[in-house]
Design a protein around this motif. Structure first.
Motif, PDB file in Angstrom:
ATOM      1  N   GLY A   1      -0.765   2.852 -10.439  1.00  0.00           N
ATOM      2  CA  GLY A   1      -0.676   2.158  -9.149  1.00  0.00           C
ATOM      3  C   GLY A   1      -1.495   0.885  -9.163  1.00  0.00           C
ATOM      4  N   SER A   2      -2.718   0.976  -9.720  1.00  0.00           N
ATOM      5  CA  SER A   2      -3.563  -0.213  -9.637  1.00  0.00           C
ATOM      6  C   SER A   2      -3.108  -1.296 -10.614  1.00  0.00           C
ATOM      7  N   ASN A   3      -2.569  -0.886 -11.757  1.00  0.00           N
ATOM      8  CA  ASN A   3      -2.017  -1.894 -12.671  1.00  0.00           C
ATOM      9  C   ASN A   3      -0.864  -2.653 -12.012  1.00  0.00           C
TER      10      ASN A   3
ATOM     11  N   ARG B   1      -3.095   6.938 -10.439  1.00  0.00           N
ATOM     12  CA  ARG B   1      -3.844   5.907  -9.742  1.00  0.00           C
ATOM     13  C   ARG B   1      -3.947   4.640 -10.593  1.00  0.00           C
ATOM     14  N   ARG B   2      -4.188   4.884 -11.884  1.00  0.00           N
ATOM     15  CA  ARG B   2      -4.280   3.733 -12.784  1.00  0.00           C
ATOM     16  C   ARG B   2      -2.958   2.961 -12.808  1.00  0.00           C
TER      17      ARG B   2
ATOM     18  N   ASP C   1       0.839  -1.199   0.000  1.00  0.00           N
ATOM     19  CA  ASP C   1       0.000   0.000   0.000  1.00  0.00           C
ATOM     20  C   ASP C   1       0.872   1.246   0.000  1.00  0.00           C
TER      21      ASP C   1
ATOM     22  N   SER D   1      -0.303  -2.913  -8.867  1.00  0.00           N
ATOM     23  CA  SER D   1      -0.818  -3.684  -7.749  1.00  0.00           C
ATOM     24  C   SER D   1      -1.414  -5.015  -8.209  1.00  0.00           C
ATOM     25  N   SER D   2      -2.103  -5.001  -9.348  1.00  0.00           N
ATOM     26  CA  SER D   2      -2.684  -6.282  -9.757  1.00  0.00           C
ATOM     27  C   SER D   2      -1.585  -7.228 -10.254  1.00  0.00           C
TER      28      SER D   2
END
Ligand code: GDP
Ligand code: MG
Length: 600
Positions: free
Chosen positions: A512-514, A509-510, A365, A516-517
């Motif tokens: 970060g989320s890419n 953010r995108r 995180d 993260s996945s």
């Protein structure tokens, strides 16, 4: 039914086992020799009498070293095995199991090399036999022992004692009552001067285990013949004499094929005015069959006494072993306990609970917070607008995240290491036999810990590599599949609009989320592969090779150090070891005999 093959094969196998244990004709032994109880055929004769030629002719192949002087310097135990018609002919040495020789020139070379290996090129002789098996459709089942030729004088480079040494060695073979003597004499010399007959007469005066072979019939003076010898008038033996015509030196130089030579030999006898009436009982093929048949008869007759010798020896050895104390069974304790409960449970606990919990706690995180993503991407790709995805930024974020996996990966290795260490410590401590030998106990513990340390290192290297492999897998495809940027890349009109978007929070953010996945996927994979690596490098190794490792460590020690470990007398240990080996030999021999079904 008992076939010739099974009987001679039986003796072959027991002979090989004997040699492996140092029990052979010329050896000195404090044990009763099993070898000596087995019938065998030894080839004796003066130098150049034709011994090698006879052997090769029986085999139908050129394979023996040639040359002047003493070429045969170690006994050669030649075991012939008849195989099915049409099958490939090959040879095998006892000292080179698994290697099949189909080129007989290589067999010759190996006999030379192996002779030198023991006698050290010094032209010395050695009683340690070389075992050669030949598998061929063209042989009969037979075992022959080629011995150095008897000589009268030592030549250049040979020790003076060689004449007596050779005679002594040949004698140890032929004086054994179970030895069948193949006495080779050349026909172009007076039989009264034959070295072979002289020795045979001494050790077998009744002539019942001597087969007289007369070579070089073709070299006799014109107008003379060997009928007096061949018909038994010159020197009487229980078995009929066999005349032979081998290849001459000229034939050998011309490379006359062995099969051609056999045919010529047959023709020689068939057309000979002197020996025509004996022709069905002459020649090397006949000799081979005669010997094979005789050997079989002798073995059959000897089996009961061999069996009783074996049983008697087993009884004696068993009672001696009871007296000396049995060897300590170290194996049971150490290997047995590993991975039995509760050790196994504790290892699964590491994989099922500790590892997943540690993975969940990784600070992704923080690593992928908006702020951190912004910082990393901007530093990596600069503040210039991009038409494609910020590849460097992605790479840095992902690599940074993957680094975190090393911690839990290495921790799993350590956790399993401590479980194994504890298990080994306990099992060594609890092994009853080991309590008798504290020094040994300490050595085993040290060797085991050293091995576990190695497995641990190995485990760590492997799991770290697993993690590294995940970061190497960032493919072009991965970047291509990322949304948004790809759409806009080919569209110049949208480029300006995207410039503002590029710096928006949504953009980071995108990213970060890419990431993260991706990291989530990797985490899932590692949760499965780390346990596999740990089991492979540590648990499985501990189960399989902890003892091997221990044995090699201990094996490096000399007998004296070993006995110190066992706090025992080295002589006693040595004797126990010898007894145990012997016992194994006798039991193996008994099994061999039992496995042949006797038709009488
Ligand atoms: P070894 O020293 O007893 O092994 O004798 P070899 O088998 O090496 O033979 C010595 C020499 O005698 C070789 O040149 C052979 O070719 C030759 N020789 C052996 N047997 C015969 C034979 O029956 N006839 C002829 N003409 N020559 C033979
Ligand atoms: Mg020879």
């Amino acid at each position: 039914m008992t076939t010739m093959e099974s009987l001679i094969g039986l003796v072959n196998r027991i002979q090989r086992a004997c040699t492996s244990l140092g029990d052979y004709g010329g050896g000195d032994n404090t044990f009763s020799s099993l070898w000596e109880a087995l019938p065998s055929v030894a080839v004796v004769g003066g130098q150049s009498s034709g011994k090698s030629s006879v052997l090769e002719s029986i085999v139908g192949r050129d394979f023996l070293p040639r040359g002047s002087g003493i070429v045969t310097r170690r006994p050669l135990v030649l075991q012939l095995h008849k195989t099915d018609d049409g099958s490939q002919e090959y040879a095998e040495f006892l000292h080179l199991p698994k290697r099949r020789f189909t080129d007989f020139a290589m067999v010759r070379k190996e006999i030379q090399d192996e002779t030198d290996r023991i006698t050290g090129r010094t032209k010395q002789i050695s009683p340690v036999p070389i075992h050669l098996s030949i598998y061929s459709p063209n042989v009969v089942n037979l075992t022959l022992i080629d011995l150095p030729g008897l000589t009268k004088v030592a030549v250049e480079g040979q020790p003076e004692s060689i004449v007596e040494d050779i005679e002594g060695m040949v004698r140890t073979y032929v004086e054994k009552p179970n030895c069948i003597i193949l006495a080779i004499s050349p026909a172009n010399q007076d039989i009264a001067t034959s070295d072979a007959i002289k020795l045979a007469r001494e050790v077998d005066p009744s002539g019942d285990r001597t087969f007289g072979v007369l070579t070089k019939l073709d070299l006799m003076d014109k107008g003379t013949n060997a009928l007096d010898v061949l018909e038994g008038r010159s020197y009487r033996l229980q078995h009929p004499w066999v005349g032979i015509v081998n290849r001459s030196q000229a034939d050998i130089n011309k490379n006359v094929d062995m099969i051609v030579a056999r045919r010529k030999e047959r023709e020689y006898f068939a057309t000979s005015p002197d020996y025509g009436h004996l022709s069905s009982k002459m020649g090397s093929e006949y000799l081979a069959k005669l010997l094979s048949k005789h050997l079989e008869t002798v073995i059959r007759a000897r089996i009961p006494s061999i069996t009783s010798l074996i049983n008697k020896s087993i009884d004696e050895l068993e009672s001696e072993m009871d007296h000396l104390g049995r060897p300590v069974a170290v194996d049971a304790g150490v290997s047995g306990v590993i991975l039995k409960r509760p050790g196994g449970d504790r290892i699964y606990g590491v994989f099922d609970n500790q590892l997943p919990a540690a993975l969940r706690k990784l600070p992704f995180d923080r690593h992928l917070s908006l702020q951190s993503v912004k910082k990393v991407v901007s530093e990596a790709d600069g503040y210039q607008p991009h038409l494609i995805a910020p590849e460097q930024g992605y790479r840095r974020l992902i690599e940074g995240a993957l680094n975190y996996f090393r911690g839990p990966a290495e921790a799993s290795v350590d956790a399993v290491h401590f479980v194994l260490k504890e298990l080994v410590r306990k099992s060594i401590g609890e092994t009853q036999e080991l309590k008798r030998f504290p020094t040994l106990q300490a050595e085993i513990a040290a060797a085991a810990n050293e091995a576990l340390e190695r497995f641990r290192e190995d485990g760590k290297k492997t799991v770290v590599r697993l993690v590294d492999m995940e970061s190497s897998y960032l493919t072009v495809d991965f970047f291509r599949r990322l949304p948004q940027e790809v759409e806009k890349a080919g569209n110049p009109a949208a480029a300006t609009a995207s410039t503002t978007d590029r710096y928006s929070e949504g953009h980071f953010r995108r990213i970060g989320s890419n990431v993260s996945s991706y990291v989530g996927m990797v985490s899932e994979t590692l949760r499965n592969t780390i346990p596999k690596a740990v089991v492979h490098c540590q648990v499985r190794e501990a189960k399989q090779s902890l003892l091997n490792y221990f044995y090699t460590q201990i094996g490096k020690k000399e007998g004296k150090q070993l006995s110190q470990l066992l706090d025992e007398d080295p002589a006693l240990m040595e004797r126990r070891l010898q007894c145990a080996k012997r016992l194994e030999l006798y039991k193996a021999a008994r099994d061999e005999i039992d496995s042949v079904s006797w038709a009488r």
